[in-house]
Design a protein around this motif. Structure first.
Motif, PDB file in Angstrom:
ATOM      1  N   UNK A  41     -27.056  39.888 -21.346  1.00 41.93           N
ATOM      2  CA  UNK A  41     -26.268  38.838 -20.701  1.00 41.93           C
ATOM      3  C   UNK A  41     -25.239  38.285 -21.676  1.00 41.93           C
ATOM      4  N   UNK A  42     -25.676  37.996 -22.886  1.00 46.74           N
ATOM      5  CA  UNK A  42     -24.747  37.478 -23.889  1.00 46.74           C
ATOM      6  C   UNK A  42     -23.639  38.484 -24.166  1.00 46.74           C
ATOM      7  N   UNK A  43     -23.976  39.781 -24.233  1.00 51.00           N
ATOM      8  CA  UNK A  43     -22.963  40.815 -24.463  1.00 51.00           C
ATOM      9  C   UNK A  43     -21.955  40.837 -23.318  1.00 51.00           C
ATOM     10  N   UNK A  44     -22.437  40.770 -22.084  1.00 47.86           N
ATOM     11  CA  UNK A  44     -21.525  40.758 -20.940  1.00 47.86           C
ATOM     12  C   UNK A  44     -20.624  39.526 -20.967  1.00 47.86           C
ATOM     13  N   UNK A  45     -21.184  38.382 -21.348  1.00 43.37           N
ATOM     14  CA  UNK A  45     -20.375  37.165 -21.432  1.00 43.37           C
ATOM     15  C   UNK A  45     -19.291  37.304 -22.505  1.00 43.37           C
ATOM     16  N   UNK A  46     -19.655  37.877 -23.643  1.00 47.52           N
ATOM     17  CA  UNK A  46     -18.677  38.104 -24.709  1.00 47.52           C
ATOM     18  C   UNK A  46     -17.585  39.047 -24.222  1.00 47.52           C
ATOM     19  N   UNK A  47     -17.991  40.149 -23.558  1.00 45.30           N
ATOM     20  CA  UNK A  47     -17.006  41.135 -23.119  1.00 45.30           C
ATOM     21  C   UNK A  47     -16.144  40.625 -21.976  1.00 45.30           C
ATOM     22  N   UNK A  48     -16.653  39.675 -21.212  1.00 47.20           N
ATOM     23  CA  UNK A  48     -15.795  39.061 -20.194  1.00 47.20           C
ATOM     24  C   UNK A  48     -14.738  38.196 -20.874  1.00 47.20           C
ATOM     25  N   UNK A  49     -15.138  37.501 -21.938  1.00 53.19           N
ATOM     26  CA  UNK A  49     -14.200  36.640 -22.667  1.00 53.19           C
ATOM     27  C   UNK A  49     -13.299  37.442 -23.597  1.00 53.19           C
ATOM     28  N   UNK A  50     -13.833  38.537 -24.154  1.00 50.27           N
ATOM     29  CA  UNK A  50     -13.114  39.361 -25.136  1.00 50.27           C
ATOM     30  C   UNK A  50     -13.119  40.823 -24.682  1.00 50.27           C
ATOM     31  N   UNK A  53     -13.382  44.397 -26.874  1.00 51.62           N
ATOM     32  CA  UNK A  53     -13.972  44.232 -28.204  1.00 51.62           C
ATOM     33  C   UNK A  53     -14.636  45.542 -28.603  1.00 51.62           C
ATOM     34  N   UNK A  54     -14.669  45.805 -29.903  1.00 56.24           N
ATOM     35  CA  UNK A  54     -15.350  47.019 -30.345  1.00 56.24           C
ATOM     36  C   UNK A  54     -16.806  46.698 -30.700  1.00 56.24           C
ATOM     37  N   UNK A  55     -17.564  47.729 -31.024  1.00 55.81           N
ATOM     38  CA  UNK A  55     -18.985  47.558 -31.292  1.00 55.81           C
ATOM     39  C   UNK A  55     -19.234  46.606 -32.466  1.00 55.81           C
ATOM     40  N   UNK A  56     -18.441  46.719 -33.518  1.00 56.98           N
ATOM     41  CA  UNK A  56     -18.631  45.849 -34.687  1.00 56.98           C
ATOM     42  C   UNK A  56     -18.380  44.384 -34.326  1.00 56.98           C
ATOM     43  N   UNK A  57     -17.342  44.134 -33.544  1.00 58.19           N
ATOM     44  CA  UNK A  57     -17.047  42.759 -33.131  1.00 58.19           C
ATOM     45  C   UNK A  57     -18.155  42.220 -32.246  1.00 58.19           C
ATOM     46  N   UNK A  58     -18.631  43.041 -31.310  1.00 59.90           N
ATOM     47  CA  UNK A  58     -19.717  42.603 -30.441  1.00 59.90           C
ATOM     48  C   UNK A  58     -20.968  42.308 -31.259  1.00 59.90           C
ATOM     49  N   UNK A  59     -21.275  43.155 -32.223  1.00 60.13           N
ATOM     50  CA  UNK A  59     -22.430  42.921 -33.092  1.00 60.13           C
ATOM     51  C   UNK A  59     -22.290  41.579 -33.818  1.00 60.13           C
ATOM     52  N   UNK A  60     -21.088  41.280 -34.278  1.00 57.07           N
ATOM     53  CA  UNK A  60     -20.847  40.005 -34.950  1.00 57.07           C
ATOM     54  C   UNK A  60     -21.065  38.822 -34.024  1.00 57.07           C
ATOM     55  N   UNK A  61     -20.543  38.907 -32.806  1.00 54.33           N
ATOM     56  CA  UNK A  61     -20.738  37.833 -31.827  1.00 54.33           C
ATOM     57  C   UNK A  61     -22.219  37.620 -31.534  1.00 54.33           C
ATOM     58  N   UNK A  62     -22.970  38.717 -31.456  1.00 51.69           N
ATOM     59  CA  UNK A  62     -24.391  38.635 -31.095  1.00 51.69           C
ATOM     60  C   UNK A  62     -25.296  38.425 -32.301  1.00 51.69           C
ATOM     61  N   UNK A  63     -24.716  38.488 -33.500  1.00 53.79           N
ATOM     62  CA  UNK A  63     -25.458  38.323 -34.741  1.00 53.79           C
ATOM     63  C   UNK A  63     -26.556  39.368 -34.891  1.00 53.79           C
ATOM     64  N   UNK A  64     -26.174  40.635 -34.641  1.00 55.72           N
ATOM     65  CA  UNK A  64     -27.081  41.752 -34.847  1.00 55.72           C
ATOM     66  C   UNK A  64     -26.347  42.815 -35.662  1.00 55.72           C
ATOM     67  N   UNK A  65     -27.098  43.752 -36.183  1.00 55.07           N
ATOM     68  CA  UNK A  65     -26.503  44.855 -36.928  1.00 55.07           C
ATOM     69  C   UNK A  65     -25.744  45.762 -35.955  1.00 55.07           C
ATOM     70  N   UNK A  66     -24.671  46.409 -36.415  1.00 59.69           N
ATOM     71  CA  UNK A  66     -23.915  47.308 -35.530  1.00 59.69           C
ATOM     72  C   UNK A  66     -24.781  48.392 -34.880  1.00 59.69           C
ATOM     73  N   UNK A  67     -25.771  48.923 -35.597  1.00 56.41           N
ATOM     74  CA  UNK A  67     -26.631  49.953 -35.011  1.00 56.41           C
ATOM     75  C   UNK A  67     -27.446  49.377 -33.852  1.00 56.41           C
ATOM     76  N   UNK A  68     -27.889  48.135 -33.991  1.00 53.45           N
ATOM     77  CA  UNK A  68     -28.632  47.472 -32.917  1.00 53.45           C
ATOM     78  C   UNK A  68     -27.727  47.271 -31.710  1.00 53.45           C
ATOM     79  N   UNK A  69     -26.503  46.826 -31.966  1.00 48.14           N
ATOM     80  CA  UNK A  69     -25.540  46.661 -30.873  1.00 48.14           C
ATOM     81  C   UNK A  69     -25.254  48.009 -30.218  1.00 48.14           C
ATOM     82  N   UNK A  70     -25.153  49.061 -31.016  1.00 49.14           N
ATOM     83  CA  UNK A  70     -24.886  50.391 -30.479  1.00 49.14           C
ATOM     84  C   UNK A  70     -25.975  50.848 -29.523  1.00 49.14           C
ATOM     85  N   UNK A  71     -27.222  50.617 -29.895  1.00 54.11           N
ATOM     86  CA  UNK A  71     -28.334  50.995 -29.002  1.00 54.11           C
ATOM     87  C   UNK A  71     -28.301  50.194 -27.707  1.00 54.11           C
TER      88      UNK A  71
END
Length: 155
Positions: A41-50, A53-71
């Motif tokens: 849900x948080x990822x969808x909210x970020x992507x609606x606002x941004x 965004x690329x995977x690294x930016x999304x990982x930063x917004x969600x405060x997770x490692x890029x590999x975690x965001x990738x999965x």
């Protein structure tokens, strides 16, 4: 030291972290009936606002490692909630966008999300709401700048 004592006496750090915890808990109550996780849900909210965004930016917004965001993105793509589009200027980068299904899911949750915000701000008038938002944005920016200064100093 006096500033630290004053902040701790008023529980500033406790309130800030506890408000974040409580929002995540409430977001979970909104997300679960739709079959998605709070992180999704948080990822969808970020992507609606941004959007884009690329995977690294999304990982930063969600405060997770890029590999975690990738999965998580892989699962969201498989579920039809998010799509990857090639970056026109960098072949190594994928831009992320909510799909029609992802946007529809968010739209279905908007009333609940709005009610959550209204509940959190209950009793605050328009000026107080603006002051709280302005103050939190300044605190956020201060911490971003301090983190960037530390990163530069630590080289």
């Amino acid at each position: 030291m006096a500033i630290i004592t004053a902040l701790m006496d008023r529980n500033f750090i406790y309130y800030a972290t506890d408000i974040g915890r409580l929002f995540r808990k409430r977001l979970d109550c909104v997300a679960r009936p739709s079959g998605i996780t709070t992180a999704q849900l948080r990822a969808l909210l970020v992507l609606r606002r941004e959007p884009g965004a690329n995977q690294a930016a999304l990982a930063g917004f969600l405060e997770v490692e890029p590999i975690t965001a990738g999965r998580m993105i892989d699962r969201m793509v498989a579920a039809g909630l998010v799509e990857r589009q090639a970056d026109p200027t960098d072949r190594r980068v994928w831009r992320l966008f909510p799909t029609e299904l992802g946007r529809t899911l968010l739209a279905e949750m908007d009333d609940e999300l709005g009610a959550l915000i209204e509940t959190a701000l209950d009793g605050l008038d328009r000026d107080e709401r603006a002051s709280v938002t302005d103050a939190l944005e300044r605190v956020r920016q201060n911490l971003i700048e301090e983190g960037e200064s530390r990163a530069v100093a630590n080289g």
